[in-house]
Design a protein around this motif. Structure first.
Motif, PDB file in Angstrom:
ATOM      1  N   ARG A 568       0.835  -1.200   0.000  1.00 53.65           N
ATOM      2  CA  ARG A 568       0.000   0.000   0.000  1.00 53.65           C
ATOM      3  C   ARG A 568       0.871   1.251   0.000  1.00 53.65           C
ATOM      4  NH1 ARG A 568      -4.941  -1.791  -1.349  1.00 53.65           N
ATOM      5  NH2 ARG A 568      -5.813   0.139  -0.516  1.00 53.65           N
ATOM      6  N   HIS A 570       1.637   5.221  -1.776  1.00 51.78           N
ATOM      7  CA  HIS A 570       0.825   6.359  -2.217  1.00 51.78           C
ATOM      8  C   HIS A 570       0.412   6.203  -3.672  1.00 51.78           C
ATOM      9  CE1 HIS A 570      -0.633  10.446  -2.698  1.00 51.78           C
ATOM     10  NE2 HIS A 570       0.165  10.579  -3.765  1.00 51.78           N
ATOM     11  N   GLU A 573      -2.364   3.560  -3.974  1.00 44.45           N
ATOM     12  CA  GLU A 573      -3.624   4.108  -3.462  1.00 44.45           C
ATOM     13  C   GLU A 573      -4.247   5.068  -4.474  1.00 44.45           C
ATOM     14  OE1 GLU A 573      -5.254   3.360  -0.868  1.00 44.45           O
ATOM     15  OE2 GLU A 573      -3.895   2.356   0.524  1.00 44.45           O
ATOM     16  N   ARG A 577      -7.818   4.571  -6.446  1.00 38.84           N
ATOM     17  CA  ARG A 577      -8.818   5.629  -6.341  1.00 38.84           C
ATOM     18  C   ARG A 577      -9.254   6.103  -7.738  1.00 38.84           C
ATOM     19  NH1 ARG A 577      -6.400   8.199  -2.913  1.00 38.84           N
ATOM     20  NH2 ARG A 577      -5.257   9.720  -4.188  1.00 38.84           N
TER      21      ARG A 577
END
Length: 650
Positions: A568, A570, A573, A577
């Motif tokens: 996980r 940045h 993520e 998203r």
């Protein structure tokens, strides 16, 4: 939300349409339903026909065709209520197509079992099989074309920018069985002991041929099947049995040179060799199952594929790299992916006038649902009501064109308006009545008629005077053709005019065929009038494949599921998203009027996801190109950060 994915399932029926010339020299439009098994389920045949006629024109006859050992099953099927009652419901009630059983014997001859058995002549049988063979080849992309920057080196050693790969078309058992039955007339004799193929990728066809021979001639020996591996095997250690019980199946050829090579090296007569698919100039002594060459074969549609010796190859001289087609499966190695910039030159002539007519009025919707449709998702849908009934849009280009057409072509003797059974066509009929009234032509009450009442014979006739048939949009032409047939009876002896707001047929040939059928009358070929405000050409929707955005959503779900287990970070993520945001747009848009400003993946610019801005003419062009394949064309990266994730773009 999305409906479950619709995937084509295995079926014992292969369906296609053909024009058949009978012994009486009469040409008949026929739908062929090839039944590969003796187990025929009439209900399933009816369902298969209903699916077929979603995009096909209704015929005069329907033939249930199968090997001669299916004769009893075919007879039972054509007389079963699941077919007799279903056919009028899915085609037309007035002069519904007749359903006939037909069989193929061990020699490849077709026999019709109507009132009395009738054997078709060889030319008619070959024409029927050729149409089905061409249809299979075209629908499964049997041609492999090179992209910019490279070309192929074929097993023969010659260079070319395209090659035929028959293995691509051998996808479904019913179609493979059909090809095997088509081969029967090309066998020198049915007692075959050895079947040789140039590639193991077509062995499924050889096994199907062996099965058909065993069914139709049980006393024949079961042939053995081997692959000699194209040119390498011919000149290598492989040895073909040269007795009279051998036959060689060659998957495809563009020159026929392999036939000469086999005859020279293996001493197998060319009379015992059959090329399945052929494109190019050929010697009449070469046996070909299906010739695809334009101008040489009645159903040919391809120009000869160019090929050169390595020393004379202009593509090599132009700096292109080569990809060798090798191995027993004829697979290209080292594929190259290239992008292409769409320019105004790629646009069809009709695109710019159409966009001028409809832009800004909310007419075109993409990836949307249509109430009451059997196919809930449409790639491109035209909602014409805004330019038909909205007063504020009366100055739109398409609305003005419609008004001018009414003034020029709708006569004062008009007494009837017959509209297709959809909301926009009814609105169009009501608008025509209003405009005719403004011009001093008043229709009596009750003279706007729903086409459904005529097709189902709830209404058997109209009075005298001109009848104008109104259609807001025509895609396949099935509905308006059925209506025209009904009106030739219900309005016999009176003029008919066909007024179409948007004709969006698949191509110019389909539009011309529809035009001829609608205007043809008893006294001359152009007895009835046909007027169309906007004529465009778009590929039809494919319920089995879904829309391109449906496929895009499937891709993003796979990528999201692959990304979730990663560490996980940045960047991961942010990636997840962005995928979730795109999926939300794709999932909710069908029920909210379709995609408008979010047809394409947004680009990452200055830390934000910005919409892709296109000129209006390019938008529909992109959609047209995108519908030509199931998944669209991979486009350039929209973000260097996500360089491994290509978006679907036009």
């Amino acid at each position: 939300m999305y409906a479950p994915e619709r995937v084509r399932t295995a079926s014992p029926y292969y369906i296609y349409d053909a024009q058949v010339e009978l012994r009486s020299k009469q040409s008949v439009a026929v739908t062929i339903v090839y039944c590969s098994s003796t187990q025929i389920i009439p209900r399933d045949v009816g369902n298969a026909l209903a699916a077929h006629y979603e995009t096909a024109t209704f015929p005069q006859q329907i033939w249930l065709l199968g090997p001669s050992d299916t004769k009893d099953s075919l007879h039972a099927a054509v007389n079963h209520s699941d077919i007799l009652d279903r056919v009028p419901a899915i085609t037309r009630y007035y002069k519904a197509p007749t359903v006939v059983a037909a069989t193929v014997d061990i020699h490849g001859s077709i026999c019709l079992h109507a009132e009395s058995p009738t054997t078709l002549d060889q030319r008619a049988s070959e024409a029927i099989f050729s149409k089905g063979l061409v249809n299979i080849f075209r629908s499964h992309d049997g041609v492999i074309n090179a992209s910019a920057g490279y070309h192929y080196v074929k097993p023969s050693g010659k260079h070319s920018d395209a090659f035929l790969r028959t293995a691509n078309v051998l996808k479904y058992g019913n179609e493979i069985s059909f090809i095997a039955v088509a081969l029967l007339s090309h066998l020198p004799d049915p007692d075959i002991q050895y079947i040789y193929t140039d590639t193991a990728s077509i062995n499924a066809l050889a096994y199907s041929l062996a099965e058909i021979i065993g069914r139709l001639r049980p006393e024949s020996p079961r042939p053995s099947i081997d692959s000699f591996g194209s040119y390498a095997g011919i000149d290598g250690a492989f040895e073909i049995e040269k007795d009279t019980a051998s036959i060689a199946l060659i998957s495809a050829s563009t020159s026929g040179a392999i036939v000469d090579q086999i005859e020279r090296s293996q001493k197998l007569s060319r009379l015992r060799q059959v090329i399945l698919y052929f494109v190019g100039k050929r010697d009449d002594s070469i046996k070909v199952l299906c010739d695809l060459t334009q101008g040489q074969a009645p159903l040919g549609y391809m120009n000869p594929i160019r090929s050169w010796k390595a020393s004379d190859c202009p593509l090599c001289q132009g700096g292109q790299s080569t990809v060798h087609v090798g191995g027993d499966q004829f697979l290209p190695a080292n594929p190259t992916v290239s992008s292409r910039m769409i320019t105004a030159k790629d646009a069809p002539e009709w695109l710019s006038p159409l966009m001028k007519s409809v832009y800004g009025y909310g007419v075109v919707a993409c990836h949307t649902t249509v109430a009451g449709s059997d196919d809930p998702f449409r790639t491109i849908f035209f909602d014409l009501s805004p330019v038909i009934e909205a007063p504020e849009n009366s100055d739109s280009d398409i609305s003005n064109k419609l008004s001018k057409m009414l003034i020029r072509h709708i006569p004062a003797a008009t007494k009837w308006l017959v509209h297709l059974d959809d909301r926009d066509s009814l609105l169009l009929a009501q608008r025509i009545r209003t405009e005719l009234s403004d011009l001093g032509v008043r229709l009596p009450d009750g003279h706007i008629v729903n086409a459904k009442d005529l097709i189902t014979r709830q209404r058997t006739s109209l009075g005298g005077g001109v009848a104008v048939i109104v259609a807001s949009a025509v895609v396949t032409g099935r509905s308006i053709l059925s209506l025209s047939r009904s009106l030739r009876r219900a309005h016999e002896g009176n003029p008919l005019l066909f007024l179409i707001l948007v004709g969006r047929m698949q191509d110019e040939a389909q539009w011309k065929e529809l035009s001829v059928n609608l205007t043809y009358g008893n006294s001359n070929p152009k007895e009835h009038g046909l007027f169309c405000v906007e004529s465009i050409h778009l590929p039809p929707d494919s319920p089995a494949k879904g829309t391109p955005w449906y496929e895009e959503a499937k891709l993003w779900r796979r990528l999201r599921d692959d990304a979730v287990p990663l560490t996980r970070s940045h960047s991961v993520e942010e990636l997840i998203r962005s995928i979730e945001q795109r999926l939300e747009v794709l999932d909710t848009s069908p029920a909210e009027g379709g995609l408008t400003s979010s047809l394409f993946l947004r680009a990452s610019i200055d830390g934000g996801m910005q919409p892709l801005l296109l000129q209006t003419q390019l938008c529909l062009l992109g959609l047209q190109l995108l519908r030509r394949s199931q998944y669209g064309r991979p486009g350039p990266n929209t973000s260097g950060r996500f360089s491994d994730y290509q978006c679907y773009s036009a």
